[in-house]
Design a protein around this motif. Structure first.
Motif, PDB file in Angstrom:
ATOM      1  N   ASP A   1       0.832  -1.205   0.000  1.00 17.51           N
ATOM      2  CA  ASP A   1       0.000   0.000   0.000  1.00 17.51           C
ATOM      3  C   ASP A   1       0.865   1.252   0.000  1.00 17.51           C
ATOM      4  O   ASP A   1       0.540   2.245  -0.669  1.00 17.51           O
ATOM      5  CB  ASP A   1      -0.920   0.014   1.226  1.00 17.51           C
ATOM      6  CG  ASP A   1      -1.934  -1.112   1.208  1.00 17.51           C
ATOM      7  OD1 ASP A   1      -2.507  -1.377   0.126  1.00 17.51           O
ATOM      8  OD2 ASP A   1      -2.147  -1.726   2.263  1.00 17.51           O
ATOM      9  N   LEU A   2       1.953   1.222   0.743  1.00 15.89           N
ATOM     10  CA  LEU A   2       2.847   2.378   0.795  1.00 15.89           C
ATOM     11  C   LEU A   2       3.612   2.542  -0.519  1.00 15.89           C
ATOM     12  O   LEU A   2       3.812   3.664  -0.999  1.00 15.89           O
ATOM     13  CB  LEU A   2       3.819   2.246   1.963  1.00 15.89           C
ATOM     14  CG  LEU A   2       3.195   2.165   3.362  1.00 15.89           C
ATOM     15  CD1 LEU A   2       4.289   2.122   4.421  1.00 15.89           C
ATOM     16  CD2 LEU A   2       2.255   3.343   3.612  1.00 15.89           C
ATOM     17  N   ALA A   3       4.055   1.435  -1.101  1.00 13.50           N
ATOM     18  CA  ALA A   3       4.767   1.506  -2.379  1.00 13.50           C
ATOM     19  C   ALA A   3       3.854   2.019  -3.485  1.00 13.50           C
ATOM     20  O   ALA A   3       4.297   2.726  -4.401  1.00 13.50           O
ATOM     21  CB  ALA A   3       5.320   0.129  -2.736  1.00 13.50           C
ATOM     22  N   TRP A   4       2.572   1.693  -3.391  1.00 11.24           N
ATOM     23  CA  TRP A   4       1.587   2.087  -4.397  1.00 11.24           C
ATOM     24  C   TRP A   4       1.302   3.585  -4.368  1.00 11.24           C
ATOM     25  O   TRP A   4       1.086   4.208  -5.401  1.00 11.24           O
ATOM     26  CB  TRP A   4       0.302   1.305  -4.144  1.00 11.24           C
ATOM     27  CG  TRP A   4      -0.926   1.798  -4.829  1.00 11.24           C
ATOM     28  CD1 TRP A   4      -1.343   1.498  -6.096  1.00 11.24           C
ATOM     29  CD2 TRP A   4      -1.929   2.668  -4.271  1.00 11.24           C
ATOM     30  NE1 TRP A   4      -2.546   2.124  -6.372  1.00 11.24           N
ATOM     31  CE2 TRP A   4      -2.918   2.850  -5.269  1.00 11.24           C
ATOM     32  CE3 TRP A   4      -2.083   3.304  -3.048  1.00 11.24           C
ATOM     33  CZ2 TRP A   4      -4.038   3.658  -5.066  1.00 11.24           C
ATOM     34  CZ3 TRP A   4      -3.188   4.099  -2.829  1.00 11.24           C
ATOM     35  CH2 TRP A   4      -4.150   4.274  -3.830  1.00 11.24           C
ATOM     36  N   ALA A   5       1.332   4.179  -3.206  1.00 12.99           N
ATOM     37  CA  ALA A   5       0.812   5.533  -3.018  1.00 12.99           C
ATOM     38  C   ALA A   5       1.778   6.626  -3.462  1.00 12.99           C
ATOM     39  O   ALA A   5       3.001   6.479  -3.413  1.00 12.99           O
ATOM     40  CB  ALA A   5       0.443   5.745  -1.556  1.00 12.99           C
ATOM     41  N   ASP A   6       1.175   7.747  -3.865  1.00 13.73           N
ATOM     42  CA  ASP A   6       1.924   8.970  -4.169  1.00 13.73           C
ATOM     43  C   ASP A   6       1.969   9.910  -2.973  1.00 13.73           C
ATOM     44  O   ASP A   6       2.768  10.849  -2.936  1.00 13.73           O
ATOM     45  CB  ASP A   6       1.265   9.723  -5.337  1.00 13.73           C
ATOM     46  CG  ASP A   6       1.178   8.905  -6.603  1.00 13.73           C
ATOM     47  OD1 ASP A   6       2.217   8.355  -7.021  1.00 13.73           O
ATOM     48  OD2 ASP A   6       0.074   8.809  -7.175  1.00 13.73           O
ATOM     49  N   GLY A   7       1.074   9.702  -2.002  1.00 14.90           N
ATOM     50  CA  GLY A   7       1.005  10.542  -0.819  1.00 14.90           C
ATOM     51  C   GLY A   7       0.397   9.765   0.327  1.00 14.90           C
ATOM     52  O   GLY A   7      -0.302   8.758   0.115  1.00 14.90           O
ATOM     53  N   TYR A   8       0.647  10.232   1.558  1.00 10.99           N
ATOM     54  CA  TYR A   8       0.255   9.480   2.735  1.00 10.99           C
ATOM     55  C   TYR A   8      -0.430  10.348   3.779  1.00 10.99           C
ATOM     56  O   TYR A   8      -0.057  11.497   3.997  1.00 10.99           O
ATOM     57  CB  TYR A   8       1.484   8.845   3.403  1.00 10.99           C
ATOM     58  CG  TYR A   8       2.373   8.088   2.460  1.00 10.99           C
ATOM     59  CD1 TYR A   8       2.005   6.829   1.992  1.00 10.99           C
ATOM     60  CD2 TYR A   8       3.581   8.629   2.024  1.00 10.99           C
ATOM     61  CE1 TYR A   8       2.821   6.127   1.117  1.00 10.99           C
ATOM     62  CE2 TYR A   8       4.406   7.932   1.150  1.00 10.99           C
ATOM     63  CZ  TYR A   8       4.019   6.691   0.697  1.00 10.99           C
ATOM     64  OH  TYR A   8       4.824   5.995  -0.178  1.00 10.99           O
TER      65      TYR A   8
END
Length: 205
Positions: free
Chosen positions: A71-78
């Motif tokens: 999920d973290l690798a997929w995202a552009d922002g958190y």
């Protein structure tokens, strides 16, 4: 290009869960694709069972997927959310963050926008210190911290915390003023993430 936002949180009795949902709604309203994910519960069953609201929340949120490194690798922002635990983030969220060293070493988090939201028992129960503690991780990641600042009137209506949306749970569940601020925070994160993506695409072209 659509911004991809991961909203990752831990909540024991539901207050941070409601904030997380509102942040996700705000990001989606801004056109982002959102993954709402929860940190796994680590507390032993006897501890959870000792607080009926805690057990109820665990059972009613089982349908929400547990956060993964993918999920973290997929995202552009958190957007990260946590209750306050003695002025710091909850161990459940911290344990998940502590598994990210491989992604960090690969530079996955560098230059990606990130923000935080929290809840404590009262206004001075550690909300600000918890956000600042969370942001220490983002400094190490090389992420771009996106505070709400005083960029919209809803921030003042939600007790004026410039570091991120914060709820005092002694007042009960988050009211509309707090949830509106959380939605704004999600919108702000998604908008800034989208602007960065567009700028990078233009530069690459």
């Amino acid at each position: 290009m659509t911004a991809k936002i991961a909203v990752v949180y831990y909540s024991s009795t539901g207050n941070v869960h409601q904030l997380a949902q509102a942040v996700a709604e705000g990001a989606e309203k801004a056109g982002a694709e959102v993954r709402l994910r929860r940190a796994a519960e680590l507390a032993p069953d006897p501890v959870v069972d000792s607080v009926p609201a805690w057990r109820e929340h665990v059972e009613t949120t089982r349908h929400i997927e547990v956060a993964t490194l993918d999920d973290l690798a997929w995202a552009d922002g958190y957007a990260f959310g946590s209750p306050t635990r003695f002025g710091n983030i909850a161990s459940q969220l911290k344990q998940f963050i502590d598994t990210t060293s491989g992604l960090w070493a690969d530079g996955v988090f560098a230059d990606k926008p990130a923000t935080g939201f929290v809840s404590a028992g009262n206004m001075h129960g550690g909300n600000e210190s918890t956000l600042l503690a969370l942001y220490n991780t983002l400094h190490h990641w090389g992420s771009l911290i996106v505070p709400v600042g005083y960029t919209d009137p809803v921030v003042f209506g939600a007790n004026g915390n410039p570091y991120g949306t914060a709820h005092a749970s002694e007042a009960g569940a988050p009211g509309d003023n707090i949830l509106d601020a959380a939605r704004y925070q999600g919108t702000r994160l998604a908008t800034i993430t989208q602007r960065l993506l567009a700028g990078r695409a233009a530069t690459a072209a």
